[in-house]
Design a protein around this motif. Structure first.
Motif, short mmCIF file in Angstrom:
data_model
loop_
_atom_site.label_atom_id
_atom_site.label_comp_id
_atom_site.label_asym_id
_atom_site.label_seq_id
_atom_site.Cartn_x
_atom_site.Cartn_y
_atom_site.Cartn_z
N GLY A 66 50.69 44.37 -6.13
CA GLY A 66 50.20 45.61 -5.52
C GLY A 66 49.02 46.20 -6.27
O GLY A 66 47.98 46.52 -5.67
N VAL A 67 49.15 46.36 -7.60
CA VAL A 67 48.05 46.94 -8.37
C VAL A 67 46.90 45.95 -8.49
O VAL A 67 45.73 46.34 -8.58
N GLY A 68 47.24 44.65 -8.49
CA GLY A 68 46.16 43.65 -8.50
C GLY A 68 45.39 43.66 -7.20
O GLY A 68 44.16 43.52 -7.18
N GLY A 69 46.10 43.84 -6.09
CA GLY A 69 45.42 43.95 -4.80
C GLY A 69 44.55 45.19 -4.72
O GLY A 69 43.58 45.23 -3.95
N ALA A 245 57.63 39.58 -0.61
CA ALA A 245 57.48 40.86 -1.29
C ALA A 245 56.09 41.01 -1.89
O ALA A 245 55.44 42.06 -1.77
N ALA A 246 55.60 39.95 -2.55
CA ALA A 246 54.27 40.00 -3.15
C ALA A 246 53.19 40.15 -2.09
O ALA A 246 52.22 40.91 -2.28
N GLY A 247 53.35 39.45 -0.98
CA GLY A 247 52.35 39.57 0.09
C GLY A 247 52.29 40.97 0.67
O GLY A 247 51.21 41.50 0.94
N ALA A 248 53.46 41.61 0.83
CA ALA A 248 53.49 42.97 1.38
C ALA A 248 52.84 43.96 0.43
O ALA A 248 52.02 44.80 0.85
N THR A 249 53.17 43.90 -0.87
CA THR A 249 52.60 44.86 -1.81
C THR A 249 51.11 44.59 -2.05
O THR A 249 50.33 45.53 -2.24
N TYR A 250 50.70 43.32 -2.04
CA TYR A 250 49.28 43.02 -2.19
C TYR A 250 48.48 43.59 -1.02
O TYR A 250 47.39 44.15 -1.21
N LEU A 251 49.02 43.47 0.18
CA LEU A 251 48.35 44.01 1.36
C LEU A 251 48.22 45.53 1.27
O LEU A 251 47.14 46.09 1.55
N ILE A 252 49.29 46.18 0.84
CA ILE A 252 49.22 47.64 0.71
C ILE A 252 48.22 48.05 -0.36
O ILE A 252 47.43 48.98 -0.18
#
Length: 257
Positions: A66-69, A245-252
């Motif tokens: 998430g923070v990386g995205g 989970a990683a895909g969802a937080t990266y998108l957000i």
């Protein structure tokens, strides 16, 4: 006319159980040996350890993604991951301790109630136990005989009644401390895995996600040792959930970058 020697030989063959049962023993010797030992399923460590490791991995993979995205710098990502590790490990330990202790207290309350009922109405409780066994197919006379005999040993009667009516063994309740420590340690280990590339000097996101994915797969494969599932299927299942989970937080994170 049979001689003494013949009678001795006949006796050694017909009357000797060792010789007479040789064929049976040979059959039994060739039969497969069945392992009747079982793993400890009530010690209270496997579920919190598994839950802690998986939660630590998924939580920090999601946080880092998430923070990386969101295009934050590596130092911020590390601080976020460390904060997630500490807060999550403490939360997991407190949650496991509280939930297991609450469950044990509820079991103790119900067992005490059963103990009072056995002391107040032993005949009625014995009949109740016999009826439960009769419903399972035991002969009524045998069920009542066993239940009556069991009532002579109050401790064993209490244990059996608790198993039949509550589905628990009051002598084998899980330890809240074991649950708490298991979840704390395993969450910390799991949460540390996706942070390792950053702690080793890497400043890109994908190695951290790859390390987290590998950790999920390995953790799932290790769990299959106790569940006897196919190891690679168990590993892929955990990897898939972590990837979602990683895909969802990266998108957000990308949307708010």
């Amino acid at each position: 006319m049979t001689s003494t020697g013949d009678r001795a030989a006949e006796g050694s063959t017909v009357g000797d159980p060792v010789t007479r049962g040789a064929g049976d023993r040979g059959t039994r010797a060739n039969a497969p040996v069945i392992d009747h030992s079982h793993a400890d399923v009530s010690g209270g460590w496997l579920r919190p350890a598994t839950f802690g490791a998986m939660d630590g991995l998924v939580t920090n993979i999601g946080l880092i993604a998430g923070v990386g995205g969101g295009r934050l710098d590596p130092r911020t990502i590390v601080l976020t991951g460390l904060a997630g590790l500490v807060a999550g490990a403490i939360s997991m330990a407190l949650g496991e301790y509280t939930s297991v202790r609450t469950q044990n207290e509820q079991v103790a309350f119900e067992v005490d109630k059963e103990r009072r009922e056995l002391a107040f109405n032993p005949a009625g409780e014995a009949e109740e136990l016999a009826q439960a066994w009769i419903a399972r197919g035991l002969r009524p006379d045998l069920a009542r005989e066993v239940a009556t005999e069991l009532a002579k040993n109050p401790d064993e009667a209490l244990r059996v009644h608790a198993q039949e009516e509550l589905g628990v063994d009051p002598q084998e309740v899980p330890s809240p401390w074991i649950a708490a420590v298991s979840s704390f340690v395993c969450f910390s280990i799991g949460a540390l895995v996706p942070l390792l590339p950053y702690l080793l000097g890497v400043d890109q996101l994908w190695p951290a996600l790859a390390a987290g994915g590998a950790g999920l797969f390995v953790a799932g494969a290790i769990v299959s040792r106790w569940t006897r599932r196919v190891w690679w299927a168990s590993g892929l299942r955990q990897l898939t959930m972590g990837a979602l989970a990683a895909g969802a937080t990266y998108l957000i994170g990308s949307l708010f970058a």
